[in-house]
Motif scaffolding. Structure first.
Motif, mmCIF file in Angstrom:
data_model
loop_
_atom_site.group_PDB
_atom_site.id
_atom_site.type_symbol
_atom_site.label_atom_id
_atom_site.label_comp_id
_atom_site.label_asym_id
_atom_site.label_seq_id
_atom_site.Cartn_x
_atom_site.Cartn_y
_atom_site.Cartn_z
ATOM 1 N N ASN A 30 0.874 -1.096 -0.098
ATOM 2 C CA ASN A 30 0.026 -0.151 -0.060
ATOM 3 C C ASN A 30 0.892 1.291 0.095
ATOM 4 N N ASP A 32 0.248 5.571 0.339
ATOM 5 C CA ASP A 32 -0.715 6.380 0.902
ATOM 6 C C ASP A 32 -0.532 7.481 -0.214
ATOM 7 N N GLN A 33 -1.704 8.387 -0.178
ATOM 8 C CA GLN A 33 -1.961 9.419 -1.136
ATOM 9 C C GLN A 33 -0.783 10.433 -1.017
ATOM 10 N N ASN A 34 -0.203 10.831 -0.150
ATOM 11 C CA ASN A 34 0.834 11.663 0.265
ATOM 12 C C ASN A 34 2.046 11.225 -0.804
ATOM 13 N N THR A 35 2.433 10.023 -0.542
ATOM 14 C CA THR A 35 3.552 9.398 -1.149
ATOM 15 C C THR A 35 3.399 9.261 -2.524
#
Length: 171
Positions: A30, A32-35
């Protein structure tokens, strides 16, 4: 970029490759959106480098030879990322033998992930070295004479005292 159109599908494919590499390095499925957004930005910057700077490197003949890359990995003064990756976390000491052992044994991974990670890592440090050479070339090409430096200093430090009197127009 530089007057050339960027195919959205090609860009998305490059982003996906970077996301897959990130997943391999972090041992996670997974992201995350920021990464993801950071990876997209990084991929865009790499694309700019490929389309704008790489032709300049080639035009100037700036490269990173296999011997130079070997020196950056296993030489007397390895690249900082190599040192970081192969420093014993318990002792905090870098051991060059760990690098050699890793390189000898990386093909023992049946999935091929270890080799894939290493190829990406080598490519990154090679590109960084080429970029460093280019910036050093530009830096060494810039020269300011003593006269220009002196003029600049005086222009920056010049002060003036002014006294004035106002008179009415009618007077």
């Amino acid at each position: 970029i530089d007057g050339k159109k960027v195919n959205v599908m090609d860009f998305e494919e490059k982003v996906q490759v970077q996301l897959d590499n990130y997943k391999l390095q972090s041992n996670s499925d997974n992201v995350d959106q920021n990464t993801t957004e950071q990876i997209r930005e990084q991929t865009w910057n790499q694309l700019i480098n490929e389309m704008v700077l790489t032709p300049q490197y080639e035009k100037l003949g700036i490269t990173c030879s296999p011997k130079e890359l070997l020196d950056m990995v296993q030489g007397k003064n390895p690249h900082p990322q190599v040192k970081q990756a192969f420093t014993d976390p318990k002792t905090g000491v870098f051991n060059p033998a760990n690098v050699s052992n890793f390189l000898k044994n990386m093909d023992n991974d049946q999935t091929g992930k270890t080799r894939q990670q290493w190829v990406v890592f080598e490519k990154a440090i090679r590109e960084e070295r080429i970029q460093q050479k280019y910036y050093n070339l530009i830096k060494q090409g810039l020269y300011i004479s003593k006269a220009e430096a002196k003029d600049d200093f005086f222009n920056r430090t010049k002060t003036a005292s002014v006294r004035y009197v106002t008179l009415n127009y009618a007077s």
